[in-house]
Scaffold this active site. Structure first.
Site, PDB file in Angstrom:
ATOM      1  N   HIS A   1      43.029  25.317  26.460  1.00  0.00           N
ATOM      2  CA  HIS A   1      41.940  26.159  25.972  1.00  0.00           C
ATOM      3  C   HIS A   1      40.676  25.355  25.686  1.00  0.00           C
ATOM      4  O   HIS A   1      39.752  25.867  25.064  1.00  0.00           O
ATOM      5  CB  HIS A   1      42.363  26.889  24.687  1.00  0.00           C
ATOM      6  CG  HIS A   1      43.406  27.944  24.893  1.00  0.00           C
ATOM      7  ND1 HIS A   1      44.696  27.655  25.230  1.00  0.00           N
ATOM      8  CD2 HIS A   1      43.347  29.301  24.817  1.00  0.00           C
ATOM      9  CE1 HIS A   1      45.397  28.780  25.336  1.00  0.00           C
ATOM     10  NE2 HIS A   1      44.599  29.795  25.098  1.00  0.00           N
TER      11      HIS A   1
ATOM     12  N   GLU B   1      44.834  35.390  37.872  1.00  0.00           N
ATOM     13  CA  GLU B   1      43.482  34.897  38.139  1.00  0.00           C
ATOM     14  C   GLU B   1      43.153  34.807  39.616  1.00  0.00           C
ATOM     15  O   GLU B   1      42.001  35.020  40.016  1.00  0.00           O
ATOM     16  CB  GLU B   1      43.271  33.533  37.474  1.00  0.00           C
ATOM     17  CG  GLU B   1      43.145  33.570  35.962  1.00  0.00           C
ATOM     18  CD  GLU B   1      44.457  33.757  35.225  1.00  0.00           C
ATOM     19  OE1 GLU B   1      45.522  33.690  35.892  1.00  0.00           O
ATOM     20  OE2 GLU B   1      44.442  33.973  34.001  1.00  0.00           O
TER      21      GLU B   1
HETATM   22  C1  LIG Z   1      47.256  31.757  33.544  1.00  0.00           C
HETATM   23  C2  LIG Z   1      46.858  32.288  32.200  1.00  0.00           C
HETATM   24  N1  LIG Z   1      45.905  33.210  32.120  1.00  0.00           N
HETATM   25  C3  LIG Z   1      45.509  33.691  30.932  1.00  0.00           C
HETATM   26  C4  LIG Z   1      46.073  33.247  29.771  1.00  0.00           C
HETATM   27  C5  LIG Z   1      45.600  33.784  28.418  1.00  0.00           C
HETATM   28  N2  LIG Z   1      46.659  34.596  27.810  1.00  0.00           N
HETATM   29  C6  LIG Z   1      47.484  34.081  26.880  1.00  0.00           C
HETATM   30  S1  LIG Z   1      48.685  35.169  26.425  1.00  0.00           S
HETATM   31  C7  LIG Z   1      48.089  36.352  27.476  1.00  0.00           C
HETATM   32  C8  LIG Z   1      48.799  37.661  27.579  1.00  0.00           C
HETATM   33  C9  LIG Z   1      50.243  37.485  27.906  1.00  0.00           C
HETATM   34  O1  LIG Z   1      50.872  38.723  27.960  1.00  0.00           O
HETATM   35  P1  LIG Z   1      52.419  38.836  28.218  1.00  0.00           P
HETATM   36  O2  LIG Z   1      52.791  38.107  29.458  1.00  0.00           O
HETATM   37  O3  LIG Z   1      52.776  40.257  28.151  1.00  0.00           O
HETATM   38  O4  LIG Z   1      53.108  38.022  27.008  1.00  0.00           O
HETATM   39  P2  LIG Z   1      53.003  38.321  25.443  1.00  0.00           P
HETATM   40  O5  LIG Z   1      51.892  37.478  24.910  1.00  0.00           O
HETATM   41  O6  LIG Z   1      52.783  39.780  25.275  1.00  0.00           O
HETATM   42  O7  LIG Z   1      54.306  37.864  24.877  1.00  0.00           O
HETATM   43  C10 LIG Z   1      46.963  35.892  28.145  1.00  0.00           C
HETATM   44  C11 LIG Z   1      46.171  36.675  29.096  1.00  0.00           C
HETATM   45  C12 LIG Z   1      47.074  32.267  29.889  1.00  0.00           C
HETATM   46  N3  LIG Z   1      47.686  31.759  28.816  1.00  0.00           N
HETATM   47  N4  LIG Z   1      47.447  31.811  31.098  1.00  0.00           N
END
Ligand SMILES: Cc1ncc(C[n+]2csc(CCOP(=O)(O)OP(=O)(O)O)c2C)c(N)n1
Ligand SMILES: Cc1ncc(C[n+]2csc(CCOP(=O)(O)OP(=O)(O)O)c2C)c(N)n1
Ligand SMILES: [Mg+2]
Ligand SMILES: [Mg+2]
Lengths: 325, 388, 325, 388
Positions: free
Chosen positions: A129, A60
Site C-alpha cells: 500500500h 485489475e
Molecule cells: C490485487 C488487489 N487489488 C485490490 C486490493 C485491495 N483490496 C483489499 S481487500 C479487497 C476486497 C476483498 O474482498 P473479498 O475477496 O471478498 O475478501 P474480504 O475482504 O471480503 O474477506 C480489496 C479490493 C488488493 N488487496 N489486492
C-alpha cells in the site's frame, strides 16, 4: 480562488471532465457508492450514474483491459487502481496493449485512457500500500507518466491527462491527499501537462522532486537557509517525458543537482535524470548528480517507514555531499 | 449441494456431416438457399487458397512467419458470415478467414507476418480489430467494447441496423489465461453483448487440450453463469447457425455466450513449428476425413446445386486471388525507418522527437556524399559507418 | 573442452541440475515433448519424466505462482517464459510475491526459483517476441538479474542461478542461441554469478554490454582498432546486482564509458550505470557516460529492427562522441 | 449443446440451524460428542474475543489497521479444525480463526497490523503460510504447494499421517481475479490436492456479490471440472463436515474441490472502512440472527451439554487470552531499522550491503556525542539532523 485538498481537487477535476464530455467514464474498485477508499471519486456515481462511474469486479487486468475496449469504442475511461501495489496484475494490459496500440495501428487508434494510482508511503499502511512503481511505466514507451504535488496542479493535471489522446499514468501522492492549497478552477492551467516548475528559486544546489517528495524538498530548502545554503527546488511534475529544459536551466546556474524520490534509487527516475543531466551539463556540474530515494529493499513494515523514506535530513545530507565535491 | 460436472459425452451441434449429409438439430437451424451455399463454399476455398499461398511465401522467405488457418476455415467463415456490419470483431493472429468476411484485403494481413508493420488495416473501416498476439488479451478489449455498445444504447432496441454485438476469438490454450477468465467475469456481471468464440483446434502449439482443461471447454461458461455450446467447427452451416443465434441473443441484450468450435489445426502451429515432434500423423489423417470444404462440396454436388463449371470458376478465382496476394506481397514496400518514431504517441513527445531527429541525421550520415538516396544497404556488413 | 552453442549449453546445465538434485524441476509452455520453441529443454522430459519437466497450461502468472508454491514445498523450479514479451502476465507474481517473500518472512522462506527468459531482438519475429524487459526486474529489490553471452557462461550461470537460494531472472540472448563457443563442463566456473568480465582489454574507451550486445561490442572493438582506437569491452553478466568494481577499475583507466543494450535507453540499465559510475569516477571521467540502446518506441516491425537495434556503427558513433569530449 | 446455468435456488449444506437445531443432510454428516462441541464453542468465543480486542487496540492507536473476522468465526474454525497436522494452509489477511487452529499465537498476527513486521510467524512451524494481501495470489501458491505434495508421493497412499492436502482461503471478491481462475485451471489439470475455500461474506469492501458474479460462487468450479458446494458458513458443524470431506477427497488423490462458505462480514471491511456508506443496517440486523456462536450455545444449552459454569469458564479464558494479546501487543518491541536490509536476499548482495552500512553510519550520526544509544526520536520533527 479557494483552499482545497489534493483529493478534493482531483475529485473536482474528474467532475468537470464528466460534465464536459459525456464520453468520460470513471472505473475501478469501490469508486461508486464508497467514493473510493480515499474518497477521490466521492459523490460522482450519485451524480453521473452507474454507467459512467463504474464499480468493477475485483480484477485489475480486467479494469485496464475493458477500459481499452471502451476507449476503442470512443470512450475516455479514467481507471482507479486502489493502491500502487495492486497495479501489477494489470501490467500486461498496460505495457503490451495500452502503451503499444497507437504504434501498432500506425496512429489509427488512440487510447485516451488515464490510470490513476495513489502512490507512495508514509501512511502507516500494510504491505503493498506504499509503493512507488512509476519507473516501471516511465521505461515503457507509449505511456505518459505524471505526478502532482499540490491541489491546483492536481486539478489541472487530471483534466489535461483526461484530455490527452495518449494513455497517461497519473500518480497521486496519497500521503498528501489532505494537504491544502489554493485552486482557481476558473483560471486556466499555468503549465502544460509536461512542464516542470521551479517551485522555489535558489542558488547553490538544485533539488528535483515530484509528488510527495516536493514538500520534503521544500522543507529541506527552508531548513538549509539558516546555514546559508540556498536550494532551488524543481517540481518535476512530468516523469515521461521529462522536462529536461527546465532542469538543465536550473543546473546550469546551480551546477549541482540532487534528485529525490521515494522509489528505490536503483533504476529509479533519478538514474535517468542523472544520466541525461550529466550528458547535457557535463562541464557545468561541480559534483555528480546525487540521488536520494528508497533503498533496494521491499517497502518495510510501517514502523520502519520513517527510516526508509527520504526525509529532509536525507535530502540535506545529499546536499552537503554535493557541496563537498 | 455439490455440483459435479456432467458426465455425458459432449455433443456437437452439427447440421452437415463430414459425408455432406444435412442433419437437423433441435435448437439450431440454418436453411440456406443454393446461392448462399455456393457463396460459403467460395469463401472456404478462397481463404484456404490464400493461406496456402502465404505458407508458400513464407517458405520462399517473403514472410518471416505465417500462422495457418488450414482446417479451421469453416469455423471462421461460418462465424464471420453471421456478423452484421455494425458488429465488431476481436481476432487472434489466425483469423484470416474472419478478416476475409470483414473485407480486409488478405494482402493487408501479410504485412504483419512479413515484418512490414504490426497490423496494417484500419480497424474501424472494417469493424475488425488488429491481430492480438498476447494470448487472451483481446477478450478484455472485446468485453470493454461491448460495454461501450451498451452505453451507446445500441443493444436491445430491436433496430436491426443499430443493435450491435462483439465477437472475441481465441484458442483452446487461451482459456487458461487469467485475462480470458476475467473477461468472462466482466461480461457476465455487466451482461455485455459479447460472443466468446473459442476455436478449439486441439492444440496450443505442442500442448493438447488436456493441459488446459479436464472438461470440454464450452462448459467453462457455466461456471460464470452464461451459456456455452460446442459446435462442429468444421461444419460451416452449424457454425453459422450457432454464431448467429449467439449474436442475435447478445444484440437483444441477453448477454454473453461461449461457443466452442470443435476443429483441428491441420498444419503446424506456425511455419516455425515442427508438429512431428509432438503429435502422431494418424490423428491428422483422421481429421482429414472431417474436412470442412469437402463436405460442403459433397452437399453441393450431390444436391445438384453446383457442377464442375462452378467448382472450376471458384478454383480460378482462388488462383487469381492467390496471384494478387503474391504479387502485392512481393511489391510491398519496406517500411520507412521514420515509422519507428511516428506513431508512438499522438501528441508530440520531446524524447521521441529528439531520438527521431538524431536518427534521421545519423542515417543521413551514411549516404554517399554524391548520392541523393541513402545507400544503407551498401554499407550493411561493413565495419565502418559513413557517420564516422 | 568442446565447442557448443548457447542453447545447448543451457540444456546441458539444466540436465546437470536435474541429475544432481531431485528437487530441481523445469516448467513452462511447450517445454516437454517439444523441448521448448528454442529446444533449450530438448530431451529433458523424455529423460526426467513429466513430473519433473512440466508442460504447463497457457498462463504465465500460473507458471510463476505455482512455481512459488512448489518452492515453498522445497522444490527448485526453473520456469521458462516462452518469449520476453509474455512475462508481463506474471509480473504481479514476480514483483509482489517472488521478489518479496524472503523479506516478508524475515528470511524464513527461501524461493530458489529461476525464471528463464529468451530475450532481445534480431530474429525477424512478430511483435512481443523481441523485447528487453530486464530493467523492469532490476529495479525490483529481491530479485537477481543476470544475462549470459557465450556458451561457457550460459552453462555455469544457469547452474549457479539454480543453486542460488534467491530468485533469479535469467535472460538468454535468443538471437545468439546458436553461436558456438568452448565449454568445459568438467572444470568449475571461472567467475561467481555476480561478477563481470573484461572480455577484451583496451585503453581508450570502456564499452560495457551484456547478453546479445557483447558480440556487438566486441565487433566494434575490432572495427575501431585500425583507426587506432582501443576499446576495452566489459561483459556485465550481472545486472542486479551490478559488478561496479570491475567497471570502475576499467573506467579509472580508460576515463570514458559507453554502455550498450537493446532495451530502450530511457531508464534502461545504462541509466543506473551512468549515475553510479559518474558518482564513483567523477574526477576520472573525461566525458559523460554515453548510452547506446533501443529508442523510446515499441520494438518495431522486424523489417525495421536493424534500424532499431544498436549495431557496431551506433556503438562507434558513441565512442567517437565520447572521445570528442 | 447449450448449457444454461441451473435455475433452482442454491441450497446450503446445513447441520445446525440458526435456532440451534440439528438437521441432517443426505451427503454430509458430523456427529460430534459433547466434548468436541464444547471445544468448538470455546474456539469460536476465543477467536471472536481476540478479534474484539484487536479492534480495540486499533482504535487506541496500537494497530495501524485491523481486518476483523466478526461473523466468520464458524467458517474459519469449522474448516481449520478439519485439517490434519500435515495439511498446509494459505490464508488471506483475515484468517485469524484458522491461525488459531494452527496454533499461531494471536499476538503474532498483530505484528503485521501494527506495522512491526510483514508476517511474524514461521510458516513451516505451523503449516500456515504468511498472510497474503494481494487478492488471490495465494491460490496459485497453494496449488503449486499441492503439486509439490503430489511429487513427494504424499497423496493417495492411504496412510493417514502421510497423505496431505492444501487449503486455500479467499473471499468472494477474489473469485474475479485472473490468478484465482488460473489456480482452478492448474489444480484441475494436475488434479492437485487442494481445497479452495471461499468465504463469501457478501462484500468485497463496498461491492456486493453481484459485482463479481451473477450466479452462486460455488458454481464457478463446475466450469473447471471439479465439484463445488455451498455450505452455511455460520454453521461450524456443516463447515467442518464439508471441509473434512473435501480434504479427505484431496488426500485420497481425487483432486480439488471448491467450498463456498456462505457467511457475512458483520463489521467493516477493515478498521479504515465505513460500511454505512454502502450497506443498510437492516441487512446486518438480519445476519445477527444467524450468528455462529449463538446457535452452538443454544444447542449446547438445550441439549444439556454445557451449563453456566462452562460458559463462564470460556468467558474467563477469553478474557485471559484478550489480556495476553493486549499485554503482548503493548510490549511488542519496535523493529530494528536494520531489519529493512537483513532479509531482502538470502545470499550477500553488494548494493544492499552498501545501503545497509550507509544507513547504519547515517543513523549513528544522529546519536548525541555523549550517548551510546541513538536518540533519533528526539530529533524527529526538527529541521536539522545530527549528521550535518
Ligand atoms: C490485487 C488487489 N487489488 C485490490 C486490493 C485491495 N483490496 C483489499 S481487500 C479487497 C476486497 C476483498 O474482498 P473479498 O475477496 O471478498 O475478501 P474480504 O475482504 O471480503 O474477506 C480489496 C479490493 C488488493 N488487496 N489486492
Ligand atoms: C501470453 C502469451 N504467452 C505465450 C504466447 C506464445 N504462444 C503463441 S501461440 C501459443 C499457443 C496458443 O494456443 P491456442 O490458444 O490454442 O491458439 P492456436 O494457436 O491453437 O490457434 C503460445 C503459447 C503468447 N503469444 N502469449
Ligand atoms: Mg489451439
Ligand atoms: Mg468478501
Amino acid at each position: 480562488m479557494s483552499p482545497t485538498t489534493i483529493a478534493k481537487a482531483i475529485n473536482e477535476g474528474l467532475r468537470a471532465a464528466l460534465e464536459r464530455d459525456p464520453k468520460v467514464l470513471i472505473m475501478g474498485e469501490d469508486v461508486g457508492k464508497l467514493g473510493g477508499v480515499f474518497r477521490v471519486t466521492d459523490g460522482l456515481q450519485k451524480d453521473f450514474g452507474e454507467d459512467r462511474v463504474i464499480d468493477t469486479p475485483l480484477a485489475e487486468s480486467g479494469i485496464v483491459g475493458t477500459a481499452i475496449g471502451l476507449a476503442l469504442r470512443g470512450y475516455r475511461p479514467v481507471c482507479e487502481i486502489q493502491f500502487d501495489g495492486f497495479i501489477y496484475p494489470a501490467y500486461d494490459q498496460i505495457v503490451s496493449q495500452l502503451a503499444k496500440m497507437a504504434n501498432r495501428s500506425r496512429g489509427k487508434i488512440a487510447l485516451p485512457v488515464v490510470v490513476r494510482v495513489p502512490f507512495g508511503g508514509g501512511i502507516g499502511a500494510v504491505e503493498h500500500h506504499s509503493e512507488s512503481p512509476e519507473a516501471y511505466f516511465a521505461h515503457t514507451a507509449g505511456l505518459r507518466v505524471v505526478s502532482c504535488s499540490n491541489p491546483a496542479d492536481a486539478y489541472w493535471m487530471i483534466r489535461q491527462a483526461i484530455a490527452a489522446d495518449d494513455p497517461v499514468l497519473f500518480f497521486e501522492p496519497k500521503r498528501r491527499y489532505w494537504e491544502k492549497g489554493d485552486l482557481d478552477a476558473a483560471a486556466g492551467p499555468q503549465l502544460g501537462l509536461h512542464q516542470a516548475r521551479v517551485v522555489r528559486p535558489g542558488e547553490h544546489v538544485t533539488v528535483a522532486a515530484y509528488g510527495p517528495m516536493v514538500k520534503t524538498a521544500l522543507d529541506a530548502a527552508v531548513a538549509a537557509e539558516p546555514d546559508g545554503t540556498s536550494l532551488e527546488v524543481v517540481d518535476l511534475r512530468t516523469l515521461s517525458p521529462l522536462d529536461l529544459e527546465t532542469l538543465e536551466a536550473s543546473v546550469e546556474r546551480t551546477r549541482r543537482l540532487v534528485v529525490v524520490h521515494e522509489a528505490p534509487v536503483f533504476l529509479g527516475l533519478g538514474a535517468e535524470i542523472a544520466a541525461r543531466i550529466t550528458e547535457r551539463c557535463f562541464y557545468a556540474l561541480e559534483a555528480p548528480v546525487l540521488r536520494v530515494g528508497g533503498f533496494h529493499a521491499p517497502y518495510p513494515a510501517s514502523r520502519l517507514e520513517d527510516d526508509y523514506l527520504p526525509d529532509l535530513d536525507r535530502v540535506l545530507e545529499a546536499v552537503d555531499r554535493s557541496l563537498a565535491f | 449441494m455439490t455440483d459435479t460436472p456432467v458426465g455425458a459425452p459432449p455433443q456437437l451441434v452439427q447440421l452437415l456431416t463430414p459425408e455432406g449429409e444435412r442433419v437437423r438439430h433441435p435448437e439450431y437451424a440454418f436453411e440456406p438457399d443454393p446461392q448462399t451455399l455456393r457463396s460459403l463454399y467460395r469463401d472456404l476455398v478462397l481463404v484456404r487458397r490464400v493461406d496456402t499461398e502465404a505458407t508458400a511465401l513464407q517458405r520462399q522467405g517473403e514472410l518471416g512467419i505465417w500462422a495457418s488457418l488450414l482446417g479451421q476455415e469453416a469455423a471462421q467463415i461460418g462465424s464471420g458470415r453471421a456478423l452484421r456490419p455494425q458488429d465488431y470483431v476481436f481476432p487472434t493472429y489466425r483469423e484470416h478467414g474472419v478478416a476475409w468476411c470483414r473485407d480486409v484485403d488478405p494482402v493487408t494481413l501479410l504485412g504483419l507476418y512479413r515484418g512490414a508493420n504490426l497490423g496494417g488495416w484500419d480497424p474501424n473501416a472494417h469493424n475488425f480489430h488488429l491481430y492480438t498476439i498476447v494470448i487472451g488479451a483481446q477478450t478484455l478489449h472485446a468485453t470493454g467494447y461491448a460495454m461501450g455498445i451498451q452505453r451507446d444504447g445500441a443493444v436491445g432496441t430491436g433496430d436491426g441496423t443499430r443493435d450491435a454485438a462483439v465477437i472475441a476469438y481465441f484458442g483452446d490454450g487461451a482459456t487458461s489465461q487469467g485475462d480470458v477468465n476475467e473477461s468472462f467475469v466482466y461480461a457476465s456481471v455487466y451482461n455485455a453483448p459479447v460472443v466468446f468464440f473459442c476455436q478449439n483446434n486441439q492444440w496450443a502449439i505442442s500442448e493438447p487440450n488436456e493441459r488446459q482443461s479436464r472438461i470440454p471447454l464450452y462448459q467453462r461458461a457455466r461456471g460464470f453463469g452464461f451459456p456455452g455450446v460446442r459446435v462442429d467447427g468444421n461444419d460451416v452451416l452449424a457454425v453459422y447457425a450457432v454464431t448467429k443465434a449467439a449474436l442475435d441473443r447478445a444484440r437483444r441484450g441477453e448477454g454473453p455466450m461461449f461457443i466452442e468450435a470443435f476443429t483441428y489445426r491441420m498444419g503446424a502451429h506456425t511455419t516455425s513449428d515442427d508438429p512431428t515432434r509432438y503429435r502422431i500423423s494418424a490423428e491428422v489423417e483422421e481429421w482429414k476425413h472431417k474436412d470442412p470444404i469437402a463436405r460442403l462440396k459433397a452437399l453441393l454436388s450431390r444436391g445438384g446445386m453446383a457442377g464442375a463449371d462452378f467448382f472450376d470458376e471458384v478454383e480460378r478465382d482462388a488462383d487469381d486471388l492467390a496471384a494478387h496476394v503474391r504479387q502485392s506481397c512481393l511489391s510491398m514496400p519496406d517500411p520507412d525507418p521514420d515509422d519507428m518514431f511516428a506513431f508512438v504517441y499522438h501528441e508530440p513527445q520531446p524524447l521521441v522527437q529528439e531520438e527521431r531527429s538524431w536518427f534521421a541525421e545519423y542515417q543521413a550520415g551514411f549516404a554517399p556524399a554524391d548520392a541523393a538516396e541513402p545507400a544503407r544497404d551498401d554499407l550493411a556488413g561493413t565495419t565502418q559507418g559513413g557517420a564516422r
